[in-house]
Scaffold this motif. Sequence first.
Motif, short mmCIF file in Angstrom:
data_model
loop_
_atom_site.label_atom_id
_atom_site.label_comp_id
_atom_site.label_asym_id
_atom_site.label_seq_id
_atom_site.Cartn_x
_atom_site.Cartn_y
_atom_site.Cartn_z
N LEU A 62 10.28 -7.54 3.76
CA LEU A 62 9.50 -6.31 3.59
C LEU A 62 10.37 -5.20 3.06
O LEU A 62 11.51 -5.03 3.51
N PHE A 63 9.83 -4.43 2.11
CA PHE A 63 10.42 -3.16 1.68
C PHE A 63 9.56 -2.03 2.21
O PHE A 63 8.32 -2.09 2.13
N ALA A 64 10.20 -0.97 2.70
CA ALA A 64 9.50 0.25 3.09
C ALA A 64 10.26 1.43 2.49
O ALA A 64 11.50 1.47 2.55
N VAL A 67 3.25 0.42 -8.34
CA VAL A 67 3.22 1.74 -7.70
C VAL A 67 4.35 2.55 -8.30
O VAL A 67 5.51 2.11 -8.29
N ALA A 68 4.04 3.72 -8.84
CA ALA A 68 5.05 4.61 -9.39
C ALA A 68 4.79 6.01 -8.84
O ALA A 68 3.68 6.53 -8.96
N GLY A 122 0.81 -1.21 0.00
CA GLY A 122 0.00 0.00 0.00
C GLY A 122 0.84 1.26 0.00
O GLY A 122 2.07 1.22 0.15
N VAL A 123 0.14 2.38 -0.17
CA VAL A 123 0.73 3.70 -0.11
C VAL A 123 -0.07 4.52 0.90
O VAL A 123 -1.30 4.43 0.94
N HIS A 124 0.63 5.31 1.70
CA HIS A 124 -0.02 6.24 2.62
C HIS A 124 -0.13 7.57 1.91
O HIS A 124 0.87 8.24 1.65
N ARG A 125 -1.36 7.94 1.57
CA ARG A 125 -1.57 9.11 0.72
C ARG A 125 -1.03 10.41 1.33
O ARG A 125 -0.41 11.22 0.61
N PRO A 126 -1.20 10.68 2.63
CA PRO A 126 -0.68 11.94 3.16
C PRO A 126 0.84 12.08 3.09
O PRO A 126 1.36 13.17 2.88
N SER A 127 1.57 10.97 3.28
CA SER A 127 3.03 11.05 3.36
C SER A 127 3.75 10.51 2.14
O SER A 127 4.94 10.80 1.95
N GLY A 128 3.08 9.67 1.34
CA GLY A 128 3.75 9.01 0.23
C GLY A 128 4.52 7.78 0.62
O GLY A 128 5.18 7.15 -0.22
N ARG A 129 4.42 7.38 1.87
CA ARG A 129 5.12 6.18 2.33
C ARG A 129 4.55 4.95 1.63
O ARG A 129 3.34 4.80 1.50
N ALA A 130 5.43 4.03 1.21
CA ALA A 130 5.01 2.80 0.54
C ALA A 130 5.63 1.61 1.26
O ALA A 130 6.81 1.65 1.65
N VAL A 131 4.85 0.54 1.44
CA VAL A 131 5.32 -0.66 2.12
C VAL A 131 4.77 -1.87 1.39
O VAL A 131 3.61 -1.89 0.97
#
Length: 231
Positions: free
Chosen positions: A112-114, A199-200, A56-65
Motif C-alpha cells: 500500500l502507498f499512502a 491521480v494528479a 481513492g482520494v479524500h476530497r477534504p484533506s487530499g489524502r490518497a491511498v
Amino acid sequence: MCVVALAHRVHPDWPLILIGNRDEFHERPAAPLAEWTDGGGIVAGRDLQAGGTWLGVHRPSGRAVVVTNVRGAIPDPAKDSRGALVVDMLRGEGRFADPTAADLDRFNAFNLFAADGTARLLTNRPQPLIATLADGIHALANEPIDSPCPRAERLRAALAAVVEAGADPEGLLDTLTAEGDPALFLLGDVYGTRASTLVAVSAAGDVHMVERRYVGGGRPAGTTVLDFRIG
C-alpha cells in the motif's frame, strides 16, 4: 490495483502523481470512479462485493491511498478487508485510520502507498512494515517488496521519464495499455485489468482523476474524468 507508481514532490506541476492498473476477476462487481454519496468525502471506484476501494482520494484533506494484493498468498476469508483499510486511511477515521505494524497481519497479503503530505509504504509481506518514503518515484506490484518486479520497474521508469520532462502525466494512461515486456495490461477473459487510473494533484490543491475501465479481453467499458479542489 496490481501495478502502481507514485511520484511524490518531484514533478514541477504535480507534486503528487499516482498511476496504476487494477487487476481483478471480471465477475467481481464494482462501481465506477465517483464521489461517494455517504458524506465521507471519498472519491474512488467501489468494490461492490466487500464495500471498500483499491484507490481513492479524500476530497477534504487530499489524502490518497492505493493498495495491491500480493501474488501467491492464499486469501483467508476471516481476515479484515484490505479495501476497508483503504477507506479508513482515506477518511482518517475508523479502526485502521492510522494502523500500526501490529495491525497489518489482520489483512490478507498487501502492499500500500499512502500520501498525505508525507508518503508512506505499508506492507505485510515478507513481514509487517510501515516506512516513510523519500521524495521521489516509487512503484509496487503484486510481489513482496523484497522481490524484483519487472512490471513495477517498467511503470516506475515511465513515470520517471514524465517527471524528468515535466510532461503531462495523463499520457501515462496509454503506457498502462501499451504492449511490451513485461506486460502492464492483462487481457484475460476471467481475470485481467479492470481499470487504469491516474491521480494528479497540483501544488494549488487541484485534483485531476481519470479512470478507464475494461471488461474481459481488455475491451473498453467507459471512462470517467473528475476535476476538483481539495477542501
